[in-house]
Motif scaffolding. Structure first.
Motif, PDB file in Angstrom:
ATOM      1  N   PHE A   1      28.498  36.688  39.461  1.00 34.51           N
ATOM      2  CA  PHE A   1      29.586  35.809  39.028  1.00 34.51           C
ATOM      3  C   PHE A   1      30.797  36.631  38.597  1.00 34.51           C
ATOM      4  O   PHE A   1      31.936  36.289  38.935  1.00 34.51           O
ATOM      5  N   VAL A   2      30.569  37.697  37.849  1.00 36.96           N
ATOM      6  CA  VAL A   2      31.668  38.562  37.420  1.00 36.96           C
ATOM      7  C   VAL A   2      32.387  39.155  38.627  1.00 36.96           C
ATOM      8  O   VAL A   2      33.621  39.185  38.693  1.00 36.96           O
ATOM      9  N   VAL A   3      31.619  39.621  39.601  1.00 33.90           N
ATOM     10  CA  VAL A   3      32.209  40.193  40.816  1.00 33.90           C
ATOM     11  C   VAL A   3      33.020  39.137  41.562  1.00 33.90           C
ATOM     12  O   VAL A   3      34.117  39.405  42.059  1.00 33.90           O
ATOM     13  N   PHE A   4      32.480  37.924  41.651  1.00 32.38           N
ATOM     14  CA  PHE A   4      33.184  36.828  42.317  1.00 32.38           C
ATOM     15  C   PHE A   4      34.519  36.531  41.627  1.00 32.38           C
ATOM     16  O   PHE A   4      35.560  36.427  42.288  1.00 32.38           O
ATOM     17  N   ALA A   5      34.499  36.396  40.303  1.00 32.45           N
ATOM     18  CA  ALA A   5      35.725  36.102  39.561  1.00 32.45           C
ATOM     19  C   ALA A   5      36.744  37.225  39.720  1.00 32.45           C
ATOM     20  O   ALA A   5      37.946  36.981  39.891  1.00 32.45           O
ATOM     21  N   LEU A   6      36.252  38.455  39.683  1.00 31.29           N
ATOM     22  CA  LEU A   6      37.154  39.597  39.846  1.00 31.29           C
ATOM     23  C   LEU A   6      37.729  39.646  41.251  1.00 31.29           C
ATOM     24  O   LEU A   6      38.922  39.934  41.446  1.00 31.29           O
ATOM     25  N   HIS A   7      36.905  39.340  42.236  1.00 30.97           N
ATOM     26  CA  HIS A   7      37.389  39.334  43.622  1.00 30.97           C
ATOM     27  C   HIS A   7      38.526  38.338  43.818  1.00 30.97           C
ATOM     28  O   HIS A   7      39.558  38.668  44.416  1.00 30.97           O
ATOM     29  N   LEU A   8      38.346  37.117  43.306  1.00 31.79           N
ATOM     30  CA  LEU A   8      39.395  36.114  43.463  1.00 31.79           C
ATOM     31  C   LEU A   8      40.667  36.539  42.757  1.00 31.79           C
ATOM     32  O   LEU A   8      41.779  36.330  43.262  1.00 31.79           O
TER      33      LEU A   8
ATOM     34  N   PHE B   1      38.800  35.208  35.747  1.00 30.27           N
ATOM     35  CA  PHE B   1      38.188  36.405  35.178  1.00 30.27           C
ATOM     36  C   PHE B   1      38.345  36.446  33.664  1.00 30.27           C
ATOM     37  O   PHE B   1      37.366  36.564  32.923  1.00 30.27           O
ATOM     38  N   PHE B   2      39.564  36.323  33.171  1.00 32.37           N
ATOM     39  CA  PHE B   2      39.803  36.545  31.747  1.00 32.37           C
ATOM     40  C   PHE B   2      39.333  35.393  30.860  1.00 32.37           C
ATOM     41  O   PHE B   2      39.029  35.614  29.688  1.00 32.37           O
ATOM     42  N   LEU B   3      39.267  34.176  31.382  1.00 25.99           N
ATOM     43  CA  LEU B   3      38.759  33.058  30.593  1.00 25.99           C
ATOM     44  C   LEU B   3      37.245  32.921  30.690  1.00 25.99           C
ATOM     45  O   LEU B   3      36.560  32.719  29.678  1.00 25.99           O
ATOM     46  N   LEU B   4      36.728  33.014  31.893  1.00 33.18           N
ATOM     47  CA  LEU B   4      35.331  32.641  32.107  1.00 33.18           C
ATOM     48  C   LEU B   4      34.335  33.767  31.886  1.00 33.18           C
ATOM     49  O   LEU B   4      33.230  33.529  31.385  1.00 33.18           O
ATOM     50  N   VAL B   5      34.682  34.979  32.242  1.00 32.41           N
ATOM     51  CA  VAL B   5      33.731  36.084  32.094  1.00 32.41           C
ATOM     52  C   VAL B   5      33.309  36.281  30.630  1.00 32.41           C
ATOM     53  O   VAL B   5      32.109  36.418  30.349  1.00 32.41           O
ATOM     54  N   PRO B   6      34.238  36.282  29.655  1.00 36.68           N
ATOM     55  CA  PRO B   6      33.778  36.396  28.256  1.00 36.68           C
ATOM     56  C   PRO B   6      32.849  35.260  27.842  1.00 36.68           C
ATOM     57  O   PRO B   6      31.870  35.484  27.117  1.00 36.68           O
ATOM     58  N   VAL B   7      33.138  34.034  28.284  1.00 32.81           N
ATOM     59  CA  VAL B   7      32.305  32.889  27.933  1.00 32.81           C
ATOM     60  C   VAL B   7      30.896  33.053  28.505  1.00 32.81           C
ATOM     61  O   VAL B   7      29.899  32.751  27.836  1.00 32.81           O
ATOM     62  N   VAL B   8      30.805  33.545  29.723  1.00 38.25           N
ATOM     63  CA  VAL B   8      29.507  33.698  30.388  1.00 38.25           C
ATOM     64  C   VAL B   8      28.685  34.832  29.772  1.00 38.25           C
ATOM     65  O   VAL B   8      27.452  34.733  29.660  1.00 38.25           O
TER      66      VAL B   8
END
Length: 496
Positions: A298-305, A316-323
């Protein structure tokens, strides 16, 4: 009071700790509102804000969902859907209520809600001071997307969606079925609703990693939920066309490389974001944090987009910390909410807990007063970089007629003022088939024949260009007359 009693009183009850946590989250939302209010006009710098509001106003007036373009003269009658109609209506209602100040107030309120929700979900696992620091930092890093457009209304939704689905996966229970209502809302607000399908897939994968095939009934519920997501998203005026419109942007849209928000990440232009990314990866390399391969994907996916398209910075900046908050709290207990709740409270935290109701009441009053005063203190209006206010006043007073050739940034204001555009920000569906590419080529070396052909093909009667548009010299060479100019805009008319 004995020292033992004093120490005990310094450790709050669970209720007092939760109250203090809530006040921390409210505080960061209020501080965010103050920060955004100081730069309120920056939310109106996007040229698309004009036509987004206009589409909403037209819907309120006509109560019909558009299916063809009626705003341009170049693609008039071509298929076009207002797939973000509900977000546009919200903007229009705010505009009707208090002009552009109302629009800005609505956008600020939505952003503050997003920050509050992020802080709340983070503080479910991390100590509140760390949670609000992370929430504020993330909010600052995604500030370039804070514009008066419908995508802002989806930010609270995506935070809730991601947090609750990954929580359900971690607790090995079925996803909350009421979340499907958020998909319906999201599908009518903005085209990014298809991200909900992807996020639920990652959360389901995280569950699968945890339980493998030991709980087939639970896995079946997740599969059913995942299948229902695209089905309920069809509850919008355009049905499956709304999903197809998303893919026309993602694949093969010639305008994507030419529009700033769709460009790839550029470290030279995104220095704060680059610094944070480097800091994050340095921390991951030197720490022993284990997150599992499903969340890693998921982190890689968010970073890719995000690296592919700047507009997805919030993923990336909103969702990765929450996850990842739960893993951080579990593997680094000193940063956890559990540790904070058993620690002695300092004076500020005890004050928050004891004065919970007065503080909440004061925060609501102050927030309401701030929004109310926004209009009385200053009238916020879009910059002339996108409005061309004086240039359009000149065009009206001199009764300029015929089709206009306009710079991209003036497309929105032309639509708002009832002037059919040559090109505007609806390039996700229109101005394709080589049109946008040709428009771009007309402003580069050797573009004179292209521009000359466009003027003839579209029967251009006048031109409204941004000051500094590379086509100015070409109009001079073609013998057009510069009828008006200021520091923001230039108007050309045929020299007859």
């Amino acid at each position: 009071m004995s020292s033992a009693q004093a120490a005990t009183s310094a450790v709050p009850s669970i209720q007092d700790a939760q109250r203090a946590r809530l006040v921390f989250c409210l505080l960061i939302a209020f501080l965010m509102a103050v920060a955004l209010a100081m730069f309120a006009g920056s939310t109106l710098q996007d040229p698309d804000s004009w036509w987004q509001v206009k589409v909403g106003l037209d819907f309120l007036a006509n109560r019909t969902f558009p299916t063809v373009d009626t705003y341009s003269h170049t693609f008039a009658g071509q298929p076009w859907i207002a797939k973000e109609w509900l977000g546009q209506v919200l903007l229009a209602l705010a505009y009707q209520a208090a002009d552009w100040n109302g629009v800005v107030a609505l956008i600020i309120a939505t952003i503050c809600l997003t920050v509050f929700l992020m802080a709340w979900f983070l503080s479910e696992w991390l100590k509140p001071t760390l949670a609000i620091a992370l929430a504020f930092t993330a909010a600052a890093l995604i500030s370039p997307i804070y514009t008066a457009r419908p995508h802002v209304f989806t930010l609270p939704i995506i935070v809730i969606w991601t947090a609750l689905l990954f929580d359900a996966a971690r607790e090995e229970r079925a996803p909350p079925w009421w979340l499907l209502a958020l998909v319906v809302l999201w599908a009518n607000l903005h085209a990014t609703f298809t991200l909900s399908f992807v996020i639920v897939a990652f959360a389901g994968l995280d569950l699968l990693v945890r339980v493998r095939l030991s709980k087939p009934a639970l896995l079946a519920k997740w599969v059913a939920f995942g299948l229902l997501c695209p089905l309920v998203s069809l509850l919008n005026p355009y049905g499956f066309k709304a999903i197809l419109a998303t893919f026309t942007v993602a694949y093969g849209n010639e305008a994507v490389p030419l529009i700033v928000e769709w460009k790839a990440f550029n470290a030279a232009e995104q220095m704060p974001q680059e610094a944070v990314l480097m800091l994050i990866f340095f921390g991951l390399l030197v720490s022993r944090l284990r997150i599992g391969w499903a969340k890693a994907l998921f982190v890689v996916f968010a970073l890719h987009l995000y690296l592919s398209h700047l507009r997805f910075t919030y993923l990336f900046f909103l969702l990765v910390p929450v996850v990842l908050a739960v893993e951080v709290a579990q593997q680094y207990p000193s940063l956890s909410l559990r540790k904070w709740m058993t620690d002695k409270r300092d004076g500020l935290e005890r004050f928050f807990a004891r004065q919970f109701y007065p503080i909440c009441g004061a925060a609501i009053v102050l927030a309401t007063a701030s929004i109310s005063m926004l209009g009385s203190v200053q009238q916020i209006t879009p910059s002339q970089k996108t409005s061309a206010r004086d240039a359009l006043a000149f065009a009206e007073s001199h009764k300029l007629s015929g089709n206009v050739l306009n710079s991209y940034n003036f497309g929105g204001t032309l639509i708002f003022h009832g002037i059919k555009t040559y090109i505007d920000g609806r390039t996700d569906q229109l101005f394709l088939g080589g049109f946008t590419k040709a428009d771009d080529e007309s402003g580069h070396g050797g573009g004179k024949p292209v521009l000359e052909a466009q003027l003839k093909k579209y029967a251009i009667g006048w031109a409204l260009l941004s000051a500094g548009d590379s086509r100015e010299s070409l109009f001079d060479e073609l013998g057009w007359k510069r009828a008006y100019s200021d520091q923001y805009a230039v108007i050309y008319v045929p020299n007859v």
